[in-house]
Motif scaffolding. Structure first.
Motif, short mmCIF file in Angstrom:
data_model
loop_
_atom_site.label_atom_id
_atom_site.label_comp_id
_atom_site.label_asym_id
_atom_site.label_seq_id
_atom_site.Cartn_x
_atom_site.Cartn_y
_atom_site.Cartn_z
N UNK A 60 5.05 -10.06 -0.53
CA UNK A 60 6.12 -10.30 -1.50
C UNK A 60 5.61 -10.89 -2.81
N UNK A 61 4.39 -11.43 -2.78
CA UNK A 61 3.85 -12.07 -3.99
C UNK A 61 2.81 -11.21 -4.69
N UNK A 62 2.50 -10.03 -4.14
CA UNK A 62 1.51 -9.17 -4.77
C UNK A 62 2.08 -8.60 -6.07
N UNK A 63 1.37 -8.78 -7.15
CA UNK A 63 1.82 -8.34 -8.46
C UNK A 63 1.15 -7.01 -8.82
N UNK A 64 1.90 -5.94 -8.69
CA UNK A 64 1.36 -4.60 -8.98
C UNK A 64 1.94 -4.05 -10.30
N UNK A 65 2.44 -4.94 -11.15
CA UNK A 65 3.15 -4.52 -12.36
C UNK A 65 2.28 -3.74 -13.33
N UNK A 66 0.97 -3.97 -13.30
CA UNK A 66 0.09 -3.29 -14.26
C UNK A 66 -0.60 -2.06 -13.67
N UNK A 67 -0.29 -1.72 -12.42
CA UNK A 67 -0.86 -0.51 -11.84
C UNK A 67 -0.22 0.71 -12.51
N UNK A 68 -1.05 1.67 -12.91
CA UNK A 68 -0.54 2.87 -13.56
C UNK A 68 -0.22 3.94 -12.51
N UNK A 69 1.00 4.45 -12.61
CA UNK A 69 1.49 5.37 -11.59
C UNK A 69 0.59 6.59 -11.43
N UNK A 70 0.10 7.14 -12.56
CA UNK A 70 -0.73 8.34 -12.46
C UNK A 70 -2.08 8.04 -11.81
N UNK A 71 -2.60 6.82 -12.03
CA UNK A 71 -3.87 6.43 -11.42
C UNK A 71 -3.68 6.23 -9.92
N UNK A 72 -2.60 5.55 -9.55
CA UNK A 72 -2.31 5.30 -8.14
C UNK A 72 -2.06 6.61 -7.39
N UNK A 73 -1.25 7.47 -7.97
CA UNK A 73 -0.96 8.75 -7.33
C UNK A 73 -2.21 9.58 -7.12
N UNK A 74 -3.09 9.56 -8.11
CA UNK A 74 -4.35 10.30 -8.03
C UNK A 74 -5.19 9.79 -6.85
N UNK A 75 -5.31 8.46 -6.74
CA UNK A 75 -6.14 7.89 -5.68
C UNK A 75 -5.51 8.08 -4.30
N UNK A 76 -4.20 7.94 -4.19
CA UNK A 76 -3.55 8.15 -2.89
C UNK A 76 -3.81 9.58 -2.41
N UNK A 77 -3.57 10.56 -3.27
CA UNK A 77 -3.75 11.96 -2.87
C UNK A 77 -5.20 12.26 -2.50
N UNK A 78 -6.14 11.72 -3.28
CA UNK A 78 -7.55 11.97 -2.98
C UNK A 78 -7.98 11.28 -1.68
N UNK A 79 -7.62 10.01 -1.53
CA UNK A 79 -8.04 9.29 -0.33
C UNK A 79 -7.47 9.92 0.93
N UNK A 80 -6.21 10.29 0.90
CA UNK A 80 -5.60 10.88 2.09
C UNK A 80 -6.16 12.28 2.37
N UNK A 81 -6.64 12.94 1.32
CA UNK A 81 -7.33 14.23 1.50
C UNK A 81 -8.81 14.04 1.83
N UNK A 82 -9.22 12.77 1.94
CA UNK A 82 -10.61 12.40 2.23
C UNK A 82 -11.56 12.83 1.12
#
Length: 735
Positions: A60-82
């Motif tokens: 509840x205290x993790x501050x993700x306000x400065x994470x960029x959506x396009x950067x996060x989406x890119x890494x999620x898709x790549x990591x899950x695709x290995x």
């Protein structure tokens, strides 16, 4: 002990020689008699593995306000695709079928069994006596999960045999095979990133939680402890356990469907305990030298013992590892805050270990303080010894002001050496090593631009059939702002404040680990440099180099930072976007020089968003020893070169890649806000280099007792991260 090490020891003070030789003699005698000095911990047959009951991160205290959506989406898709970009591999799929791109012309063939169906893989890669249990775990994988080949070097294609004991994995490695590739993957530093992304983006949570489960089931079933390449180096075992636990802590709080409970949780708990058991039985400890490896061992053991339920083993691990961290901290970090590895990049690695571990201890000592009063003694046949008598004192030692001050200084060091663009000067080795990673730091380019930029990716797009329009996230290994953001989570000092605002994710992780306890370190007086008179009469050879700045700077804006123990002096003005740093330290590691270069009197110059003079970096370690030596040679740096002599000699071949014995001496003769004079002495050479900053130019004057050239790094290739090779557009230098 090799001849070079013996020569080095014989040059040390007599008491130190006697102590070390006594230890070496005793160890040798034990080996001859086939007596195991460290009797490994063996569990009773009815031992019940402790559960993971503790949580130290409040999502509840993790501050993700400065994470960029396009950067996060890119890494999620790549990591899950290995798809991972590790140590210069490029964003490729880490699978059994992936064909290698090759490195420096070396490419190994994929074994035929790697093309087998998934159900046959266990028989091919797991020792026969472990297959039944491995197959049981393997069968828990999701049906659509595509397994990772954890034993591969994805650049050269070389594959280690997971059936063989870990002790045999280093034997007779062919040129081009890089152990670090498999080790980097097995550290699983993408898991805490995925976990924090799951907090920030609820729509991806179930997908990420399932992937976390499958990744670990895959690894546990195909990487039997003490077998294969990923149980060779205790450092990587410790970092892996830390990253798994931090990711699990976060994800189990988001797991509303119980995906990470039941049988999976029991498998994970047993495996985490096995990580701890492996660490305590394979400590990278030596009477001669301990390094970042041993530091990672004891930091990882703290995380394991903190998260696992209390029993006589985990309590002993916790107290032992706290004892050793408190011993290693002042050994591996100088009084000025610099790290003893003689490397600005290894400074970040070891500083991350310290800041995350000490943050965790703020909360651990609150939850488990009774352990230090009620601990049950166990048989301890491991070196170094656990001092049972001083266990009760450990919590107070962690809280001592002197400990906090040294911790602050480790962060202040990076704060002072950092350039206006957030990058650090690259003195000494850079293996891109990290302890924990959260915010991806870098920028997007296209795949075609990536291949054009990085020489190590030649043929990348055609080989992997990449779309030229696809984006490539280019991670910046030299940007150390995330470390300073972490320090802002535990220190109130203003030095770190702005970095916590830019990267609040790291700040908030440290805050929650530290139970929101904030420290403030008292400021210290600047170190005074007393001028040393020197007779210049014997320095008959002189040369002067003048670099004309492309804009004038206000000399009154220049701030200086002096780190005499580490050996770095910095002139910088953020207002003028100007920076100059000079290295003059010894080779680190008490003179053994495992991660140092022949870069004495070398410098980096930056102005108006551009690096003018830089360090060439590291590129590779063991795969190509000759390339390793090229990148750490004196001719690869912005140094004076005397008759092609190396300042300190390194041994050719694989046995010499982590040795650079310290025989030189550097002395600071004079320093002001815009001037620095240094004396270098080695092998009969006496050389004074003077730096003088004027409003519109930097003047470098060299004087020596023998002929020399003012060498400036101007090669086409430099390495801005391990395994990465790019082009540096050097300035036109005329002398």
């Amino acid at each position: 002990m090799d001849r070079e090490t013996l020569k080095f020891l014989l040059k040390q003070p007599i008491p130190k020689i006697i102590g070390r030789l006594n230890t070496l003699t005793i160890n040798k005698m034990y080996r001859i008699l086939k007596i195991n000095i460290n009797k490994k911990t063996v569990l009773p047959s009815d031992y019940s593995f402790p559960a993971i009951r503790n949580s130290f991160i409040d999502t509840n205290t993790i501050d993700f306000s400065k994470l960029k959506k396009e950067v996060v989406g890119y890494h999620i898709n790549n990591y899950i695709s290995h798809k991972f970009d590790l140590l210069g591999s490029g964003w490729i799929k880490y699978s059994y079928q992936t064909e290698p791109l090759g490195i420096e012309g070396v490419k190994f063939k994929i074994p035929d069994f790697c093309h087998e169906q998934n159900e046959n893989l266990i028989d091919c890669i797991v020792p026969e006596n472990q297959r039944k249990n491995a197959r049981k775990i393997w069968n828990l994988l999701s049906k659509d999960y595509q397994p990772i080949d954890w034993q591969r070097d994805y650049k050269s294609g070389y594959r280690w045999d997971a059936k063989k004991p870990s002790s045999q994995q280093r034997n007779n490695l062919p040129e081009g095979a890089d152990l670090k590739m498999s080790w980097e993957l097995s550290r699983m530093q993408f898991l805490p990133q995925l976990a924090t992304f799951a907090v920030a983006f609820p729509n991806s949570r179930k997908r990420i939680i399932n992937e976390f489960k499958d990744i670990l089931l895959d690894f546990i079933s195909t990487n039997i402890p003490n077998h294969g390449v990923n149980w060779v180096c205790t450092m990587d075992v410790a970092i892996r356990a830390t990253n798994i636990l931090v990711a699990y802590d976060i994800l189990q709080q988001l797991d509303g469907n119980g995906i990470l409970s039941g049988e999976f949780k029991l498998i994970l708990e047993k495996n985490i305990f096995e990580h701890g058991l492996f660490i305590i039985n394979n400590l990278e400890y030596s009477e001669i030298i301990t390094s970042n490896h041993y530091l990672s061992n004891v930091c990882g053991l703290i995380f394991i013992a903190a998260y696992l339920d209390e029993d006589k083993y985990t309590n002993a691990w916790l107290t032992f590892s706290i004892q050793e961290v408190l011993k290693e901290f002042p050994k591996q970090f100088y009084k000025d805050g610099g790290n003893f590895e003689a490397s600005t990049s290894y400074h970040r690695l070891s500083s991350e270990m310290m800041i995350y571990t000490f943050a965790l201890l703020q909360k651990v000592l609150g939850k488990k303080e009774h352990v230090f009063n009620e601990i049950e003694k166990i048989k301890w046949n491991i070196k170094p010894k656990l001092n049972w008598k001083s266990i009760k004192d450990l919590p107070n030692l962690v809280k001592e002001k002197e400990t906090h001050l040294r911790l602050f200084k480790t962060g202040k060091f990076t704060f002072d050496i950092i350039k206006p663009n957030g990058e650090i000067p690259q003195f000494g080795d850079n293996d891109s090593g990290r302890f924990l990673k959260f915010t991806p730091i870098g920028s997007f380019i296209t795949n075609i631009q990536a291949e054009e930029k990085y020489h190590n990716l030649k043929g990348y797009n055609a080989h992997f059939k990449n779309s030229l329009s696809d984006l490539y996230f280019d991670e910046n290994m030299l940007d150390h702002k995330s470390l300073l953001a972490g320090y802002s989570g535990i220190f109130k000092n203003q030095e770190f404040r702005k970095y916590g605002e830019v990267l609040p994710l790291e700040k908030s992780i440290i805050e929650t680990l530290a139970n929101k306890q904030r420290l403030i370190a008292a400021s210290e007086k600047d170190i005074l440099i007393n001028p040393i008179k020197y007779n210049y009469k014997d320095l008959n050879y002189q040369k002067t180099f003048i670099y004309e700045l492309n804009h004038s700077i206000n000399l009154n804006n220049i701030e200086t930072s002096y780190y005499p123990d580490f050996g770095i002096y910095v002139f910088k003005s953020f207002k003028d976007d100007f920076y100059l740093s000079i290295f003059f330290g010894d080779n680190g590691q008490n003179g053994l020089g495992g991660h140092s270069h022949n870069d004495k009197l070398s410098f980096e110059l930056y102005q108006k968003g551009a690096s003018i003079f830089i360090d060439p970096g590291t590129y590779l370690y063991t795969p190509f020893p000759q390339i390793r030596n090229k990148f750490r040679s004196v001719s690869a740096h912005n140094c004076p070169v005397h008759n092609n002599k190396e300042v300190d000699d390194f041994k050719e071949g694989i046995k010499g890649v982590f040795r650079l014995f310290n025989t030189h001496r550097c002395t600071v003769l004079f320093a002001e806000n815009n001037e620095l004079n240094l004396l270098l002495e080695y092998k009969g050479v006496k050389h004074i280099r003077s730096f003088n900053i004027e409003m519109n130019k930097v003047i470098i004057k060299d004087r020596s007792n023998i002929r020399f050239v003012q060498n400036f790094f101007s090669a086409d290739e430099f390495s801005n991260g391990y395994g990465k090779l790019t082009k540096f557009e050097s300035v036109n230098i005329s002398q």
